[in-house]
Design a protein around this motif. Structure first.
Motif, PDB file in Angstrom:
ATOM      1  N   MET A  75       5.730  -8.542   5.887  1.00  0.00           N
ATOM      2  CA  MET A  75       4.658  -7.570   5.985  1.00  0.00           C
ATOM      3  C   MET A  75       4.225  -7.383   7.433  1.00  0.00           C
ATOM      4  SD  MET A  75       4.225  -6.849   2.755  1.00  0.00           S
ATOM      5  CE  MET A  75       2.643  -5.998   2.653  1.00  0.00           C
ATOM      6  N   THR A  80      -0.814  -5.091   4.658  1.00  0.00           N
ATOM      7  CA  THR A  80      -0.909  -3.976   3.715  1.00  0.00           C
ATOM      8  C   THR A  80       0.364  -3.146   3.617  1.00  0.00           C
ATOM      9  OG1 THR A  80      -1.774  -2.426   5.378  1.00  0.00           O
ATOM     10  CG2 THR A  80      -3.371  -3.792   4.191  1.00  0.00           C
ATOM     11  N   ARG A  81       1.327  -3.397   4.497  1.00  0.00           N
ATOM     12  CA  ARG A  81       2.543  -2.580   4.476  1.00  0.00           C
ATOM     13  C   ARG A  81       3.757  -3.438   4.788  1.00  0.00           C
ATOM     14  NH1 ARG A  81       2.968   3.470   6.470  1.00  0.00           N
ATOM     15  NH2 ARG A  81       1.888   3.510   4.481  1.00  0.00           N
ATOM     16  N   HIS A 161       6.095   5.877   4.571  1.00  0.00           N
ATOM     17  CA  HIS A 161       6.519   4.479   4.463  1.00  0.00           C
ATOM     18  C   HIS A 161       7.255   3.993   5.715  1.00  0.00           C
ATOM     19  CE1 HIS A 161       9.895   6.841   2.652  1.00  0.00           C
ATOM     20  NE2 HIS A 161      10.615   6.031   3.383  1.00  0.00           N
ATOM     21  N   GLU A 165       1.234   0.511   9.410  1.00  0.00           N
ATOM     22  CA  GLU A 165       0.205   0.403   8.381  1.00  0.00           C
ATOM     23  C   GLU A 165      -1.084   1.058   8.866  1.00  0.00           C
ATOM     24  OE1 GLU A 165      -0.967  -3.638   7.458  1.00  0.00           O
ATOM     25  OE2 GLU A 165      -0.554  -4.256   9.512  1.00  0.00           O
ATOM     26  N   PRO A 168      -4.689  -0.129  10.927  1.00  0.00           N
ATOM     27  CA  PRO A 168      -4.173  -1.412  11.395  1.00  0.00           C
ATOM     28  C   PRO A 168      -5.294  -2.380  11.738  1.00  0.00           C
ATOM     29  CG  PRO A 168      -4.026   0.227  13.128  1.00  0.00           C
ATOM     30  CD  PRO A 168      -4.554   0.941  11.917  1.00  0.00           C
ATOM     31  N   ASP A 419       4.866  -4.036  13.896  1.00  0.00           N
ATOM     32  CA  ASP A 419       3.729  -3.195  13.509  1.00  0.00           C
ATOM     33  C   ASP A 419       3.805  -1.768  14.051  1.00  0.00           C
ATOM     34  OD1 ASP A 419       2.729  -5.495  12.390  1.00  0.00           O
ATOM     35  OD2 ASP A 419       0.978  -5.657  13.696  1.00  0.00           O
TER      36      ASP A 419
END
Length: 462
Positions: A75, A80-81, A161, A165, A168, A419
């Motif tokens: 992740m 969260t992503r 996608h 995220e 952030p 990220d």
């Protein structure tokens, strides 16, 4: 050069006359004023928008596998992503990555075998340019501030996608013990005081307020050549650098002309700004204060300060405003990397065998550390020219963009790299695996598949 560019510009000129609301070919120094009423420009742009987006979608689908294929149990820092897996750049028919890596740049260029996904990526509407925001940012700003960031001539082009995220997490150098201080919210002019009151200083709070205050921008303003339906207050610095990271928003580099040669510029993260000595992928500004001032004066207006004046240019005071904005930017930390020691090296007691193997490739055969120095936040504060044009025919036009050499680009930090997809200065690489394949080819280091997999595993620890 003029002979090389004459034909593409002629084609763009014809496209402009036949199908665009832009009044002149995009090969001028200054942005031309509109020659049609705003209502007519908007009508034309809205009618063209489906075709514009189809054309960009066709290009992306031809170049990439855009499927949602996340890594298992990996992740992004906010949790969260998931991070996307695998190489997404499509190879030419009948060619493998190993076969391609065994060829010389001249062979690849002469045979036209450079994967399209490694080529410079056009802006979704190259002839017009300007900032384009992803839907989640547009929706959240509309909800919190009733401010519209949606253009009527172009939409964001990548699937959600494949983006960072949102929102952030935010990490502060002044309070590492607090972890993420965002409370899971997007910082805006409406909520920033409540979220960070008691955590940051008065100077930093004022800097944050300015970074969240919308000011006129080329496509988001109150004049008739805007690209939003209603007269707009503009955009804020953190509209692109969401929570001081990135949401993937893009525009065109402000320091290149003509318009058709300006490359797409992906929003970079502001994390770790305290350790960076040059700013702006191309401009090599030498302090965050210079960068902040320059962005307000010219980058917000596609590098056209003359155009900025009529829209309401923001000229922040160097001492009382710019310095405070810089103070806030300079306390934004990288996300935690628990497997790294204080010198930026993996702790053998915490890292896996594959990650340690990847570090060895990074420091050695892969030559990554030649530019991304672990001791200095995985960058070298220099500009480098990869000379990608060795691999393709210069001057090829794709979606109104003329692929010319990129020239020197600054070394971006690799801390928190999982990220911040997509990668490279224009976001042409969707995943870390794509990035490894790109540099394996461009640097000619000839990594095998095990070494590539290990390198990706290592990058995920940063």
């Amino acid at each position: 050069m003029p002979v090389l560019l004459a034909a593409p510009f002629a084609a763009i000129f014809l496209f402009t006359l036949e199908a665009s609301s832009d009044p002149l070919p995009p090969d001028l120094t200054y942005r031309p004023l509109p020659t049609l009423p705003f209502s007519q420009v908007k009508e034309i742009d809205e009618a063209q928008k489906p075709a514009v987006m189809r054309r960009q979608a066709d290009l992306l689908n031809r170049r990439y596998d855009l499927a949602n294929r996340p890594m298992e149990d990996v992740m992004m820092s906010g949790g969260t992503r998931p991070v996307q897996a695998g190489v997404r750049v499509k190879l030419p028919d009948g060619v493998s990555w190993d076969a391609l890596a065994s060829m010389t740049p001249r062979e690849i260029r002469d045979k036209g075998l450079l994967p399209e996904g490694f080529m410079p990526l056009p802006h979704v509407k190259q002839a017009t340019g300007g900032q384009v925001f992803p839907d989640r940012q547009i929706e959240e700003i509309a909800k919190q501030e009733a401010r519209d960031l949606r253009r009527f001539d172009a939409d964001f082009d990548f699937p959600d996608h494949l983006m960072p995220e949102f929102p952030p997490p935010i990490f502060l150098t002044t309070h590492p013990e607090l972890g993420d201080v965002s409370r899971g919210q997007l910082l805006t002019i409406k909520n920033h005081y409540e979220i960070l009151n008691g955590i940051i200083t008065p100077v930093q709070m004022e800097g944050l307020r300015l970074l969240l205050t919308p000011f006129p921008q080329e496509e988001f303003n109150q004049t008739e050549d805007r690209k939003v339906a209603g007269q707009s207050l503009g955009v804020a610095c953190l509209d692109c650098h969401s929570n001081f990271n990135t949401n993937g928003a893009f525009h065109l580099t402000p320091d290149v002309r003509p318009q058709a040669s300006r490359f797409r510029l992906d929003t970079t993260s502001l994390r770790g700004m305290f350790n960076q000595q040059i700013h702006g992928s191309k401009r090599s500004l030498r302090s965050v204060e210079d960068f902040t001032e320059f962005e307000q004066r010219t980058a917000y207006f596609n590098g056209d300060h003359v155009s900025a004046t009529r829209k309401g240019a923001n000229l922040p005071d160097r001492t009382n405003q710019v310095a405070m904005m810089a103070q806030m930017q300079n306390i934004i930390d990288f996300p935690p990397a628990p497997k790294l020691d204080v010198f930026g090296r993996l702790d053998p007691a915490r890292a896996t065998d594959l990650e340690l193997e990847g570090e060895k490739v990074f420091l050695g055969k892969g030559r990554c550390a030649d530019c991304h120095v672990p001791q200095t936040s995985f960058m070298d504060n220099n500009m480098h020219d990869l000379k990608l044009e060795r691999f393709y025919e210069i001057g090829k036009t794709v979606n109104d963009f003329i692929a010319l050499p990129d020239g020197p680009i600054k070394t971006f930090t690799l801390r928190g790299i999982k990220d911040t997809p997509p990668y490279l200065h224009d976001g042409r690489l969707m995943t870390l695996a794509d990035t490894v394949e790109f540099f394996n080819l461009v640097l000619g280091v000839k990594l095998d598949q095990q070494e590539k997999d290990a390198l990706v595993a290592y990058l995920l620890t940063l």
